[in-house]
Design a protein around this motif. Structure first.
Motif, PDB file in Angstrom:
ATOM      1  N   ALA A 294       0.698  -1.075  -0.624  1.00 31.29           N
ATOM      2  CA  ALA A 294      -0.250  -0.029   0.163  1.00 31.29           C
ATOM      3  C   ALA A 294       1.204   1.526   0.073  1.00 31.29           C
ATOM      4  O   ALA A 294       2.069   1.089   0.840  1.00 31.29           O
ATOM      5  N   VAL A 295       0.061   2.428  -0.643  1.00 30.55           N
ATOM      6  CA  VAL A 295       1.147   3.672  -0.404  1.00 30.55           C
ATOM      7  C   VAL A 295       0.745   4.538   0.298  1.00 30.55           C
ATOM      8  O   VAL A 295      -0.845   4.682   0.276  1.00 30.55           O
ATOM      9  N   GLY A 296       0.895   5.019   0.857  1.00 33.21           N
ATOM     10  CA  GLY A 296       0.228   6.305   1.860  1.00 33.21           C
ATOM     11  C   GLY A 296       0.648   7.200   1.875  1.00 33.21           C
ATOM     12  O   GLY A 296       0.448   7.877  -0.062  1.00 33.21           O
ATOM     13  N   VAL A 297       1.081   8.183   2.137  1.00 33.51           N
ATOM     14  CA  VAL A 297       1.344  10.165   2.272  1.00 33.51           C
ATOM     15  C   VAL A 297       2.538  10.880   1.689  1.00 33.51           C
ATOM     16  O   VAL A 297       3.374   9.329   2.420  1.00 33.51           O
ATOM     17  N   GLN A 298       2.597  11.849   1.032  1.00 28.63           N
ATOM     18  CA  GLN A 298       4.098  11.984   0.816  1.00 28.63           C
ATOM     19  C   GLN A 298       4.577  12.912   1.964  1.00 28.63           C
ATOM     20  O   GLN A 298       4.076  13.193   2.453  1.00 28.63           O
ATOM     21  N   ILE A 299       5.940  12.579   2.173  1.00 30.58           N
ATOM     22  CA  ILE A 299       6.640  12.902   3.555  1.00 30.58           C
ATOM     23  C   ILE A 299       7.611  13.671   3.144  1.00 30.58           C
ATOM     24  O   ILE A 299       7.950  14.691   4.594  1.00 30.58           O
ATOM     25  N   GLY A 300       8.052  14.152   2.053  1.00 36.67           N
ATOM     26  CA  GLY A 300       9.084  14.286   1.980  1.00 36.67           C
ATOM     27  C   GLY A 300       9.293  15.675  -0.420  1.00 36.67           C
ATOM     28  O   GLY A 300       8.507  14.161  -0.815  1.00 36.67           O
ATOM     29  N   ILE A 301       9.711  16.175   0.052  1.00 37.89           N
ATOM     30  CA  ILE A 301       9.740  16.391  -1.648  1.00 37.89           C
ATOM     31  C   ILE A 301      11.044  17.066  -1.604  1.00 37.89           C
ATOM     32  O   ILE A 301      11.395  18.048  -1.611  1.00 37.89           O
ATOM     33  N   GLY A 302      11.792  16.866  -2.647  1.00 37.16           N
ATOM     34  CA  GLY A 302      12.976  16.941  -3.121  1.00 37.16           C
ATOM     35  C   GLY A 302      13.111  18.004  -4.299  1.00 37.16           C
ATOM     36  O   GLY A 302      11.619  17.378  -5.464  1.00 37.16           O
ATOM     37  N   LYS A 303      14.024  18.357  -4.366  1.00 36.66           N
ATOM     38  CA  LYS A 303      14.022  19.570  -6.068  1.00 36.66           C
ATOM     39  C   LYS A 303      13.849  18.054  -7.046  1.00 36.66           C
ATOM     40  O   LYS A 303      13.568  17.818  -7.768  1.00 36.66           O
ATOM     41  N   GLU A 304      14.403  16.350  -7.010  1.00 36.82           N
ATOM     42  CA  GLU A 304      14.226  15.850  -7.528  1.00 36.82           C
ATOM     43  C   GLU A 304      14.092  14.269  -7.227  1.00 36.82           C
ATOM     44  O   GLU A 304      15.151  13.370  -8.037  1.00 36.82           O
ATOM     45  N   SER A 305      13.086  14.611  -6.512  1.00 35.31           N
ATOM     46  CA  SER A 305      12.772  13.384  -5.406  1.00 35.31           C
ATOM     47  C   SER A 305      11.625  13.739  -5.350  1.00 35.31           C
ATOM     48  O   SER A 305      11.449  14.628  -4.150  1.00 35.31           O
ATOM     49  N   ASP A 306      10.748  12.116  -4.586  1.00 35.49           N
ATOM     50  CA  ASP A 306       9.903  12.276  -3.694  1.00 35.49           C
ATOM     51  C   ASP A 306       9.763  11.645  -3.353  1.00 35.49           C
ATOM     52  O   ASP A 306      10.553  10.505  -2.971  1.00 35.49           O
ATOM     53  N   ILE A 307       9.410  12.017  -1.748  1.00 34.48           N
ATOM     54  CA  ILE A 307       9.663  10.939  -0.304  1.00 34.48           C
ATOM     55  C   ILE A 307       8.325   9.599  -0.383  1.00 34.48           C
ATOM     56  O   ILE A 307       7.003  10.959   0.455  1.00 34.48           O
ATOM     57  N   PHE A 308       7.553   9.311   0.218  1.00 38.52           N
ATOM     58  CA  PHE A 308       6.428   8.181   0.078  1.00 38.52           C
ATOM     59  C   PHE A 308       6.783   7.879   1.677  1.00 38.52           C
ATOM     60  O   PHE A 308       7.855   6.873   1.777  1.00 38.52           O
ATOM     61  N   SER A 309       5.458   7.374   2.420  1.00 33.72           N
ATOM     62  CA  SER A 309       5.132   6.505   3.561  1.00 33.72           C
ATOM     63  C   SER A 309       4.329   5.457   2.135  1.00 33.72           C
ATOM     64  O   SER A 309       3.658   5.298   2.199  1.00 33.72           O
TER      65      SER A 309
ATOM     66  N   GLU B 276       1.490  17.167  10.965  1.00 33.06           N
ATOM     67  CA  GLU B 276      -0.070  16.377  11.617  1.00 33.06           C
ATOM     68  C   GLU B 276       0.773  14.619  11.204  1.00 33.06           C
ATOM     69  O   GLU B 276       0.038  13.910  12.296  1.00 33.06           O
ATOM     70  N   GLU B 277       0.079  14.547   9.687  1.00 34.67           N
ATOM     71  CA  GLU B 277       0.613  13.688   9.352  1.00 34.67           C
ATOM     72  C   GLU B 277       1.267  12.427   9.615  1.00 34.67           C
ATOM     73  O   GLU B 277       1.112  11.338  10.544  1.00 34.67           O
ATOM     74  N   GLN B 278       1.863  12.941  10.359  1.00 34.31           N
ATOM     75  CA  GLN B 278       3.168  12.564  11.588  1.00 34.31           C
ATOM     76  C   GLN B 278       2.706  11.858  12.210  1.00 34.31           C
ATOM     77  O   GLN B 278       3.521  10.522  13.039  1.00 34.31           O
ATOM     78  N   GLU B 279       1.726  12.552  13.417  1.00 32.11           N
ATOM     79  CA  GLU B 279       1.411  12.403  14.348  1.00 32.11           C
ATOM     80  C   GLU B 279       0.646  11.014  14.337  1.00 32.11           C
ATOM     81  O   GLU B 279       0.159  10.737  15.023  1.00 32.11           O
ATOM     82  N   LEU B 280       0.733  10.873  13.055  1.00 29.58           N
ATOM     83  CA  LEU B 280      -0.668   9.531  12.761  1.00 29.58           C
ATOM     84  C   LEU B 280       0.384   8.576  12.906  1.00 29.58           C
ATOM     85  O   LEU B 280      -0.526   6.857  12.269  1.00 29.58           O
ATOM     86  N   GLU B 281       1.389   8.134  13.353  1.00 30.02           N
ATOM     87  CA  GLU B 281       2.615   7.136  12.875  1.00 30.02           C
ATOM     88  C   GLU B 281       2.453   5.983  13.161  1.00 30.02           C
ATOM     89  O   GLU B 281       1.975   4.727  12.928  1.00 30.02           O
ATOM     90  N   GLU B 282       1.510   6.025  14.700  1.00 29.22           N
ATOM     91  CA  GLU B 282       0.921   5.117  15.607  1.00 29.22           C
ATOM     92  C   GLU B 282      -0.182   4.315  15.063  1.00 29.22           C
ATOM     93  O   GLU B 282      -0.717   2.988  14.887  1.00 29.22           O
ATOM     94  N   GLU B 283      -1.041   4.985  13.928  1.00 25.72           N
ATOM     95  CA  GLU B 283      -2.229   4.197  13.500  1.00 25.72           C
ATOM     96  C   GLU B 283      -1.898   3.403  12.102  1.00 25.72           C
ATOM     97  O   GLU B 283      -0.325   3.430  12.209  1.00 25.72           O
ATOM     98  N   ASP B 284      -2.934   2.486  12.042  1.00 28.08           N
ATOM     99  CA  ASP B 284      -2.464   1.282  11.385  1.00 28.08           C
ATOM    100  C   ASP B 284      -3.071   2.211  10.369  1.00 28.08           C
ATOM    101  O   ASP B 284      -3.382   2.970   9.475  1.00 28.08           O
ATOM    102  N   LEU B 285      -1.370   1.505   9.139  1.00 27.19           N
ATOM    103  CA  LEU B 285      -1.223   2.884   8.438  1.00 27.19           C
ATOM    104  C   LEU B 285      -2.279   2.355   6.758  1.00 27.19           C
ATOM    105  O   LEU B 285      -2.670   3.533   6.441  1.00 27.19           O
ATOM    106  N   ALA B 286      -2.947   1.512   7.374  1.00 27.33           N
ATOM    107  CA  ALA B 286      -4.315   0.621   6.032  1.00 27.33           C
ATOM    108  C   ALA B 286      -4.716   1.755   6.418  1.00 27.33           C
ATOM    109  O   ALA B 286      -5.974   1.927   5.767  1.00 27.33           O
ATOM    110  N   ASP B 287      -5.339   2.721   7.581  1.00 27.03           N
ATOM    111  CA  ASP B 287      -6.526   3.331   7.685  1.00 27.03           C
ATOM    112  C   ASP B 287      -6.304   5.058   6.751  1.00 27.03           C
ATOM    113  O   ASP B 287      -6.959   5.694   6.404  1.00 27.03           O
TER     114      ASP B 287
END
Length: 372
Positions: free
Chosen positions: A96-111, A353-364
């Protein structure tokens, strides 16, 4: 760029077969001719191929180029994303693909998550997103096939990063655990920490400083130089006396070079000076630092990382690109008056705010983004 996987579950095997055909055709064609797509796909039903092409175009995985000399299509970065994700899903390294957690000049980071619900990190290389608009005229090595070439370089950067992470992780260096690599995507463990640039204070700057300098020294002794060792590429975790070396985790390896490189001394000293300047300006701390003349090779990780018979010509193209990127940073003025690097990336507005949800199930968080 967002990673929209909402259409993935609706694509058929034939759709992916045609999409793969366009990718294969892109190796020799900037615009892949429709007859070639039919030929490579191996699907005998011509109307089915045309239907697949229409489906892919509607969701922008491919695009038809107007005013072309012939009827053809071009693979988009979104289409390239789908091919990479599909491969990881089939290998069961990604679910599963979650939220985007970072944006670089030439890369994107996702949880992201695997089938066991473990949260991981997906780095998507997108070389050319910024630089293509600013210095494309000076990059003659890309030739005329700009779109396919940028994707190709993105793939090379991802492969190189994954390979270097593998050898460094196996050698006991404090880097993310590499999990999988497909095209321009790199899947790795998610680091529970923050970028060093966000540090406002530290309980023991000397300890952290020495840890980072020892990393540079040890890396060089194994035959490698990071080449972009700064506060943006160092993640700081909570200190654990049982694993003191894991307080700092180093990321971002596409630009790594061997200590036998002709510019190795320059890159080594730049890495050292980046850390020295950061600690001096941020914490007022000045300490000892490794000298290039003191570097003594005791290992050959540089050889190991390049021992799988890769296309050396292609990697020279990537190296040329990375070198130009580093030169541009210097020209733009890498540090401001406070010693902080100018913004290279920005985070999503809701990232904290999204990082505060880390303890929740990513599936949600990914009810509609499961890749099945």
């Amino acid at each position: 760029m967002k990673l929209d996987t909402s259409h993935m579950r609706y694509l058929s095997k034939s759709d992916f077969r045609v999409l793969t055909s366009i990718e294969m055709g892109s190796k020799n064609h900037d615009i892949v001719p429709t007859p070639l797509i039919h030929s490579i796909s191996g699907i005998k039903n011509a109307s089915l191929v045309n239907k697949c092409i229409s489906n892919l175009a509607k969701i922008k995985l491919i695009s038809r180029v107007r005013n072309a000399k012939y009827d053809g299509f071009r693979l988009s970065y979104k289409g390239y994303d789908y091919l990479a994700l599909k491969a990881m899903v089939q290998r069961e390294s990604l679910y599963a693909v979650g939220v985007q957690i970072g944006i670089g000049k030439e890369s994107d980071i996702f949880s992201v998550a695997n089938k066991n619900g473990e949260t991981l990190c997906l780095k998507v290389h997108r070389l050319g997103r910024i630089s293509f608009r600013t210095v494309k005229n000076s990059r003659d090595y890309l030739g005329k096939r700009q779109s396919a070439s940028w994707m190709y370089l993105s793939r090379l950067a991802a492969e190189k990063e994954y390979k270097f992470m593998q050898v460094l992780y196996d050698a006991g260096f404090s880097v993310p655990k590499p999990i999988d690599n497909s095209r321009h995507h790199v899947l790795m463990s998610l680091i529970d920490g923050m970028a060093m640039l966000k540090l406002r204070e530290h309980d023991d700057p000397e300890r952290l400083y020495n840890l980072l300098m020892n990393f540079i020294r040890r890396l060089a002794s194994q035959g490698l130089i990071h080449c972009d060792f700064n506060e943006f590429n160092i993640m700081i975790r909570e200190y654990d006396p049982e694993e003191p070396e894991r307080e700092a985790v180093v990321i971002d390896f596409p630009q790594c070079v061997s200590i036998d490189h002709k510019d190795a001394k320059e890159y080594f000293e730049r890495d050292v000076n980046c850390i020295r300047l950061f600690f001096e300006n941020k914490f007022g701390y000045v300490g000892d630092y490794p000298k290039w003349e003191e570097v003594e090779r005791v290992g050959h990780l540089d050889v190991e990382a390049n021992a799988s018979g890769n296309d050396r010509k292609a990697y020279r193209e990537l190296e040329k690109y990375m070198k130009q990127q580093l030169a541009e940073k210097e020209e733009e003025g890498k540090f401001d008056e406070d010693g902080s690097e100018e913004d290279e990336f920005e985070e999503d507005e809701d990232s904290e705010e999204e990082q505060e949800l880390e303890e929740e199930d990513l599936a949600d968080q990914v009810n509609d983004l499961k890749l099945t």
